[in-house]
Design an enzyme around this catalytic site. Structure first.
Site, PDB file in Angstrom:
ATOM      1  N   LYS A   1       0.854  -1.203   0.000  1.00 20.84           N
ATOM      2  CA  LYS A   1       0.000   0.000   0.000  1.00 20.84           C
ATOM      3  C   LYS A   1       0.892   1.256   0.000  1.00 20.84           C
ATOM      4  CE  LYS A   1      -3.692  -2.758   1.870  1.00 20.84           C
ATOM      5  NZ  LYS A   1      -4.915  -2.861   2.658  1.00 20.84           N
TER       6      LYS A   1
ATOM      7  N   HIS B   1      -8.139  -3.140  -6.636  1.00 21.96           N
ATOM      8  CA  HIS B   1      -8.152  -3.290  -5.179  1.00 21.96           C
ATOM      9  C   HIS B   1      -9.333  -2.499  -4.610  1.00 21.96           C
ATOM     10  CE1 HIS B   1      -7.014  -2.983  -0.989  1.00 21.96           C
ATOM     11  NE2 HIS B   1      -6.253  -4.049  -1.199  1.00 21.96           N
TER      12      HIS B   1
ATOM     13  N   GLU C   1     -10.974 -10.524  -1.550  1.00 15.90           N
ATOM     14  CA  GLU C   1     -10.686  -9.701  -0.373  1.00 15.90           C
ATOM     15  C   GLU C   1     -11.992  -9.114   0.155  1.00 15.90           C
ATOM     16  OE1 GLU C   1      -6.307  -8.355  -0.335  1.00 15.90           O
ATOM     17  OE2 GLU C   1      -7.442  -6.839  -1.424  1.00 15.90           O
TER      18      GLU C   1
ATOM     19  N   GLY D   1      -7.586  -4.740   6.823  1.00 18.44           N
ATOM     20  CA  GLY D   1      -7.036  -3.790   7.786  1.00 18.44           C
ATOM     21  C   GLY D   1      -7.830  -3.708   9.080  1.00 18.44           C
TER      22      GLY D   1
ATOM     23  N   SER E   1      -6.586  -9.232   6.472  1.00 16.25           N
ATOM     24  CA  SER E   1      -6.042  -9.571   7.794  1.00 16.25           C
ATOM     25  C   SER E   1      -5.393 -10.953   7.841  1.00 16.25           C
ATOM     26  CB  SER E   1      -7.113  -9.422   8.888  1.00 16.25           C
ATOM     27  OG  SER E   1      -7.573  -8.076   8.940  1.00 16.25           O
TER      28      SER E   1
ATOM     29  N   GLY F   1      -1.648  -7.460   3.354  1.00 14.35           N
ATOM     30  CA  GLY F   1      -1.382  -6.037   3.552  1.00 14.35           C
ATOM     31  C   GLY F   1      -0.444  -5.818   4.721  1.00 14.35           C
ATOM     32  N   GLY F   2      -1.003  -5.435   5.858  1.00 13.15           N
ATOM     33  CA  GLY F   2      -0.212  -5.039   7.028  1.00 13.15           C
ATOM     34  C   GLY F   2       0.919  -5.994   7.387  1.00 13.15           C
TER      35      GLY F   2
HETATM   36  P1  13P Z   1      -4.578  -6.352   5.419  1.00 14.94           P
HETATM   37  O1  13P Z   1      -3.782  -7.626   5.306  1.00 14.94           O
HETATM   38  O2  13P Z   1      -3.808  -5.240   6.055  1.00 14.94           O
HETATM   39  O3  13P Z   1      -5.925  -6.591   5.996  1.00 14.94           O
HETATM   40  O4  13P Z   1      -4.815  -5.837   3.902  1.00 14.94           O
HETATM   41  C1  13P Z   1      -5.314  -6.733   2.971  1.00 14.94           C
HETATM   42  C2  13P Z   1      -5.226  -6.131   1.633  1.00 14.94           C
HETATM   43  O5  13P Z   1      -5.905  -5.165   1.319  1.00 14.94           O
HETATM   44  C3  13P Z   1      -4.253  -6.694   0.697  1.00 14.94           C
HETATM   45  O6  13P Z   1      -4.435  -6.195  -0.590  1.00 14.94           O
END
Ligand code: 13P
Length: 254
Positions: free
Chosen positions: A11, A98, A170, A176, A216, A237-238
């Site tokens: 991101k 996304h 997703e 997130g 997540s 993501g995170g």
């Molecule tokens: P998180 O893993 O932070 O929830 O984000 C997922 C995401 O949007 C991956 O593209």
């Protein structure tokens, strides 16, 4: 046997120095982990950090993807990036549609479809994201929402081209938030997505397509998510910003 692909979506985080450190750590892990050939790893940093990441992962099997691109070859589109530019840097993948782009930048399925056609024409491997909001899940329309996103985002793509498309399921409510879909919820959605893909092409094509789960994904839940029969890795993501956590998620894909 289809592949399992773990991709990190960074991101809008990090800078050149931090990107080099993180990509270097992931590269070291992938070099030492001797992953089986069906397990793929992709890093998707912000566009200005792509060159540094590509430099750090050279001589590894790690792919590098952008988080977005424009559908046109070139033109007066201030602030945009073309597929040709990404390829000339050494990118292999591109994330398209996304939910954050759909939500904050008003990207429609039609716009995503135009970008997808361009990515396939140019030879970038697309990661196409779909997923329902919490409200849509709670009102019981998850499947119709996913089906419309699939049919419209993937319109005009041949069965042969579809095999090269990576899908990422997703659920927006899991992104997130720390609230992960249960393995059963993920499996149910992935099996449904694969059934729509089979209807759009044929069952053999659908069986070969990689469908990642995103939302997540963490070191402690990746293994049970990836163990589901229709879950082929994750879009992270995170947790992809932490080299140790991302390494554990890669290992869960073995
Ligand atoms: P998180 O893993 O932070 O929830 O984000 C997922 C995401 O949007 C991956 O593209």
């Amino acid at each position: 046997m289809r592949s399992t692909i773990v991709a990190g979506n960074w991101k809008m985080h990090l800078d050149v120095a931090a990107a080099r450190t993180l990509a270097g750590a992931v590269s070291a892990h992938v070099r030492s982990a001797a992953l089986p050939p069906q397990v793929g790893v992709v890093l998707c940093p912000p566009a200005p950090l792509l060159a540094a990441v590509i430099d750090e992962v050279r001589d590894t099997s790690i792919g590098v993807g952008a988080q977005n691109m424009h559908a046109a070859d070139s033109g007066a589109y201030t602030g945009e990036t073309s597929a040709g530019m990404l390829l000339s840097l050494g990118c292999t993948h591109v994330i398209l549609g996304h939910s954050e782009r759909r939500q904050y930048f008003h990207e429609s399925d039609q716009l995503v479809n135009g970008k997808l056609l361009q990515a396939l024409r140019q030879g970038l491997r697309p990661i196409v994201c779909i997923g329902e909001t919490l409200e849509q899940r709670e009102t019981g329309i998850t499947q119709p929402v996913l089906e419309i996103q699939l049919r419209e985002s993937l319109a005009g793509i041949s069965a042969e081209e579809l095999r090269g498309v990576i899908l990422a399921y997703e659920p927006v409510w899991a992104i997130g938030t720390g609230r992960t879909a249960t393995p059963e919820q993920a499996q149910e959605a992935h099996a449904f997505i694969r059934s729509v893909l089979a209807d759009m092409s044929d069952s053999d094509t659908a069986a070969h397509m990689v469908i990642q789960y995103g939302g997540s994904v963490k070191a402690d839940n990746a293994a049970e998510l990836f163990a589901q029969p229709d879950v082929d890795g994750g879009l992270v993501g995170g947790a992809s910003l932490d080299a140790t956590a991302f390494a554990a998620i890669i290992d869960a894909a073995r």
